[in-house]
Write an enzyme that holds these catalytic residues in place. Sequence first.
Site, PDB file in Angstrom:
ATOM      1  N   GLU A 176      -1.187   8.167 -32.425  1.00 56.08           N
ATOM      2  CA  GLU A 176      -0.327   8.459 -31.284  1.00 56.08           C
ATOM      3  C   GLU A 176       0.507   9.717 -31.488  1.00 56.08           C
ATOM      4  O   GLU A 176       1.151  10.203 -30.549  1.00 56.08           O
ATOM      5  CB  GLU A 176       0.584   7.265 -30.991  1.00 56.08           C
ATOM      6  CG  GLU A 176       1.575   6.902 -32.079  1.00 56.08           C
ATOM      7  CD  GLU A 176       1.006   5.941 -33.123  1.00 56.08           C
ATOM      8  OE1 GLU A 176       1.813   5.209 -33.730  1.00 56.08           O
ATOM      9  OE2 GLU A 176      -0.225   5.942 -33.333  1.00 56.08           O
ATOM     10  N   CYS A 281      -6.251  13.884 -47.292  1.00 56.88           N
ATOM     11  CA  CYS A 281      -6.554  12.863 -48.293  1.00 56.88           C
ATOM     12  C   CYS A 281      -7.348  13.441 -49.456  1.00 56.88           C
ATOM     13  O   CYS A 281      -7.451  12.818 -50.505  1.00 56.88           O
ATOM     14  CB  CYS A 281      -7.306  11.700 -47.668  1.00 56.88           C
ATOM     15  SG  CYS A 281      -8.970  12.102 -47.103  1.00 56.88           S
TER      16      CYS A 281
END
Length: 495
Positions: A176, A281
């Site tokens: 979001e 990541c």
Amino acid sequence: MDHIPHWIGGAERAGTSGRVGPVFNPATGEQTAEVALASAAEVAEAVTLARRAATAWRSASLSKRAAVLFKFRELLAARGEDLAAIVTSEHGKVLSDAAGEVARGLENAEFATGIPHLMKGSFSEQAATGVDVYSIRQPLGVVAGITPFNFPAMVPLWMCTTAIAAGNAFVLKPSEKDPSAALFLARLWREAGLPDGVFTVVNGDKEAVDALLTNEDIAAVSFVGSTPVAKYIYETGTAHGKRVQALGGAKNHMVVLPDAEIDAAADAAVSAAYGSAGERCMAVSVVVAVGDVAEPLVDAIAARLPKLRIGRGTDPDSQMGPLISAQHRDRVADYVERGKAGGATVVADGREAELPRDGYFLGVTLLDNVTPDMDVYTDEIFGPVLCVVRAQTYAEALALINDNEYGNGTAIFTRDGGAARQFQFDVNAGMVGVNVPIPVPVAYYSFGGWKASLFGDTHMYGPDGIHFFTRSKVVTSRWPDPGTSGVDLGFPTTR
């Protein structure tokens, strides 16, 4: 203010839950939009429409699916700059990083165009007298992807291209924080000729996530995010009978042996640690300097840091943009202070950098003499902080990586081929780079880590992606001897 809707049934759909979330431009700190947050009822409706679409899409020929994928790939290539601009506006990464993200996503679309070959099974004639055995791969039905803020275009493309090519309907729940890239992809899918309902976007928060994890019509869930959330996704999804692949966090180490080329290693460490503000990541978080390489390596890294230009992602001269939010920036800055208090040597302090006044900017930090008991070493910081741990031997460096709870990616820098080969044999990580700091696999291999970096047994995209989004069926068949059916083949038929 712009309102970002859902994409349901092949069209934009305004939210009906009454809940919205703010979307910011991290480079200015200004709210630019509000995004609808789906209720459980809205998710259920979207999944129902996707289920209906999946029934028809499964019946589409492989050539039809491939044609849609080829068209989608061409549209994505033609409008990649537009998508990159959207990523920069909501995530903050510089345009070159955003363009690289789109390019890596495009590779997955290219891989998926080969679906007629990728879906092939196997065949064994005469497994027994008159008996043939063959395997086929079939789609699961409706599958879902829950994706992170740091790659709002690439990670959805990791999932949806393979899932859709395999014959599934795909429901995407993007972050979001930067949801507009997902709506852009939805429009491309429609233009490519994908039937309505096969690609769906439901924006939302935990309520939407839980609704997907518990919906009986969702057959599989693919996730990328932090380890605590990955564990929750995996446990909740599997408890509700779903196939789940959940990629978690990382603490990626880059080992530099004494024979390494110092300048090359330093360049690699800087780009891998600070690119995209460290919000990757696969970012290098720890450099393990072995033996007497430590001093010249730290000096070489430190010498490069003042040359890094930090600014708005839209500035073509910027090399690093802001972090995603003010809260995350402050969290990362707190780790710098904790590292200093814990005894690390602060070679460069990102809090003291000259930065734009507005937005969520933080300079680059380099911490030397970090030890494994410090939380700057143990925790996933997810920001522009690089730790240097000094090791005396290769064995000590290897033990640091193998003892770490994460096993996502790792790298070694050396000129010794034997040492590199031994490292790839010894190290407990899912992706290994040899003189490559960020070893993200190309699209025709698969992406995924080990240990706390992965929940489930299947990696992302590539061959593992095909495996995850399909299931195998084995057919054993025996047909009556043609001679008993009254058909004269003109030769003996007894088998």
